[in-house]
Enzyme design. Structure first.
Site, PDB file in Angstrom:
ATOM      1  N   VAL A  68       0.825  -1.217   0.000  1.00  0.00           N
ATOM      2  CA  VAL A  68       0.000   0.000   0.000  1.00  0.00           C
ATOM      3  C   VAL A  68       0.856   1.264   0.000  1.00  0.00           C
ATOM      4  O   VAL A  68       0.347   2.343  -0.259  1.00  0.00           O
ATOM      5  CB  VAL A  68      -0.994   0.095   1.188  1.00  0.00           C
ATOM      6  CG1 VAL A  68      -2.002  -1.028   1.133  1.00  0.00           C
ATOM      7  CG2 VAL A  68      -0.290   0.182   2.519  1.00  0.00           C
ATOM      8  N   LYS A  69       2.144   1.146   0.286  1.00  0.00           N
ATOM      9  CA  LYS A  69       3.004   2.337   0.400  1.00  0.00           C
ATOM     10  C   LYS A  69       3.443   2.815  -0.996  1.00  0.00           C
ATOM     11  O   LYS A  69       2.979   2.296  -1.998  1.00  0.00           O
ATOM     12  CB  LYS A  69       4.201   2.034   1.308  1.00  0.00           C
ATOM     13  CG  LYS A  69       3.812   1.422   2.667  1.00  0.00           C
ATOM     14  CD  LYS A  69       3.079   2.383   3.603  1.00  0.00           C
ATOM     15  CE  LYS A  69       2.391   1.699   4.759  1.00  0.00           C
ATOM     16  NZ  LYS A  69       3.223   1.193   5.822  1.00  0.00           N
ATOM     17  N   ILE A  70       4.347   3.776  -1.046  1.00  0.00           N
ATOM     18  CA  ILE A  70       4.614   4.453  -2.321  1.00  0.00           C
ATOM     19  C   ILE A  70       5.361   3.560  -3.320  1.00  0.00           C
ATOM     20  O   ILE A  70       5.001   3.503  -4.491  1.00  0.00           O
ATOM     21  CB  ILE A  70       5.343   5.791  -2.057  1.00  0.00           C
ATOM     22  CG1 ILE A  70       4.376   6.714  -1.286  1.00  0.00           C
ATOM     23  CG2 ILE A  70       5.794   6.441  -3.367  1.00  0.00           C
ATOM     24  CD1 ILE A  70       5.000   7.952  -0.719  1.00  0.00           C
TER      25      ILE A  70
END
Ligand SMILES: *Cc1c(COP(=O)(O)O)cnc(C)c1O
Length: 386
Positions: free
Chosen positions: A187-189
């Site tokens: 879900v992170k960048i």
């Protein structure tokens, strides 16, 4: 359902991972050092240690800074539980500092007040974990100045913030902290499936974290207590863990890093579009400090409930029913049962609790289309106007 966050995997990513599967090393090969070098050079840090999660990175960061029993770690209540749990892993006690109502990050004025009280009581923290919520950096200059004055160490939990900048420098360059941590959860960048990294400019901290990531074992004769028994020899000189990142993950990370700046730029385009499209709705849009260029992991709005004939929960449910995968970042950590057991209670951090009563994370990910974003706006307008 339009998710609130989602990874972007290209053919180049797939080829990079397949290349590793066909190579000699699935772990402890050349990709991990290459990934570390790639991230360190990009953000301007001297040392980078890739590990299997940001949670592991936070743990070894705390240990490297000497956190232990009888010590205190302070952080913000508006974060993922890992930012606080790392203190408990070390046997330290955890406490929280309320948030700034504009940025939702740990408030430096509240930190100063709490430090003055703690000093009088002889309970100053050894480590403060500054979490860059949504990707927006904390007021690091202020926190760093307090660190100098009160003698605590600083970890930046930049799980949301890779690719972002503070005062024109990439987050991770470490000018205002001892160690910075990134997360590569999907879900992170950018993602490595699971994965994290600890960055520092201090060679001793880097060396200590390198040991802790792999059982406390060294093959470096300079770190041994006597000359090696033979070429097979290694020594365990500390009590470490197996927190290593695999070669597959690191290769994926290297490949993803090539698109980091593009990803963050795209997130800024989407945020600017949200800002414009939400202007007439009864919501508070994310406020950005002029010193910050956010990584924009999240786009959080606050409902102006006085102007809406629905509860926070009703708005949330209605958005989910309309196919919008909204979320809430985060449940204040001090209200979790595990923390309540330690004596924290509702009412301890009013700004954080007030935020929790109004916040909703709208979908935000690099591959999000404008059509998807329009769907989010339509669902939100429909919900708020009914
Ligand atoms: C995701 C996250 C973590 C934990 O990251 P993992 O890589 O899943 O261990 C820690 N802190 C914050 C603020 C996060 O968002």
């Amino acid at each position: 359902m339009i998710p609130y966050g989602r990874q972007d995997i290209t053919q180049a990513d797939i080829d990079a991972v397949v290349g590793v599967l066909q190579s000699d090393f699935l772990t402890q090969g050349p990709q991990v050092p290459l990934f570390e070098k790639t991230v360190a050079e990009h953000v301007g840090a001297r040392h980078a240690l890739a590990v299997n999660s940001a949670t592991s990175a936070l743990h070894i960061a705390c240990l490297a800074l000497g956190l232990g029993p009888n010590d205190w770690l302070w952080t913000t209540p508006i974060t993922f539980v890992a930012s606080a749990n790392c203190g408990l892993y070390c046997g330290a006690q955890v406490d929280f500092v309320d948030i700034d109502p504009r940025t939702y990050n740990l408030c430096p004025q509240a930190l100063e007040r709490k430090l003055i009280t703690a000093q009088a009581a002889g309970r100053l923290p050894k480590v403060v974990v500054a979490v860059h919520l949504c990707g927006q950096p904390c007021d690091m200059a202020a926190i760093h100045a307090l660190g100098q004055r009160f003698g605590f160490k600083i970890i930046e939990d930049a799980s949301h913030a890779i690719g972002g900048k503070y005062k024109g420098e990439f987050i991770g360059s470490g000018h205002f902290s001892d160690i910075t941590v990134f997360s590569f959860h999907p879900v992170k960048i950018i993602t490595t499936a699971e994965g994290g990294m600890a960055l520092t400019n201090n060679p001793e901290l880097a060396n200590k974290m390198a040991l802790l990531r792999s059982h406390g074992i060294t093959r470096d004769t300079a770190q041994m207590t006597h000359t090696p028994d033979g070429p097979w020899y290694y020594q365990q000189v500390d009590l470490g863990f197996n927190y290593r990142m695999t070669e597959l993950q690191a290769a994926l990370g290297v490949s993803q890093m090539a698109r980091l700046d593009e990803y963050v730029a795209r997130r800024h385009e989407l945020a600017a579009r949200y800002d414009a499209l939400l202007a007439d709705l009864p919501v508070v849009r994310p406020w950005q400090h002029p010193d910050s260029y956010s990584g924009l992991h999240l786009y959080v709005i606050r409902l102006q409930l006085g102007q809406i004939g629905k509860t926070h929960r009703q708005v949330f449910d209605s958005l989910r029913e309309r196919g919008i995968g909204v979320n809430l970042h985060y449940i204040p950590v001090h209200t979790q049962p595990y923390y309540q057991q330690m004596g924290f209670k509702a009412g301890d951090f009013p700004e954080a609790e007030h935020y929790y009563a109004e916040a909703i994370s709208l979908p935000m990910f690099q591959t999000m289309s404008e059509a998807q974003q329009d769907q989010v706006i339509a669902a939100l307008s429909g919900t708020l106007k009914l």
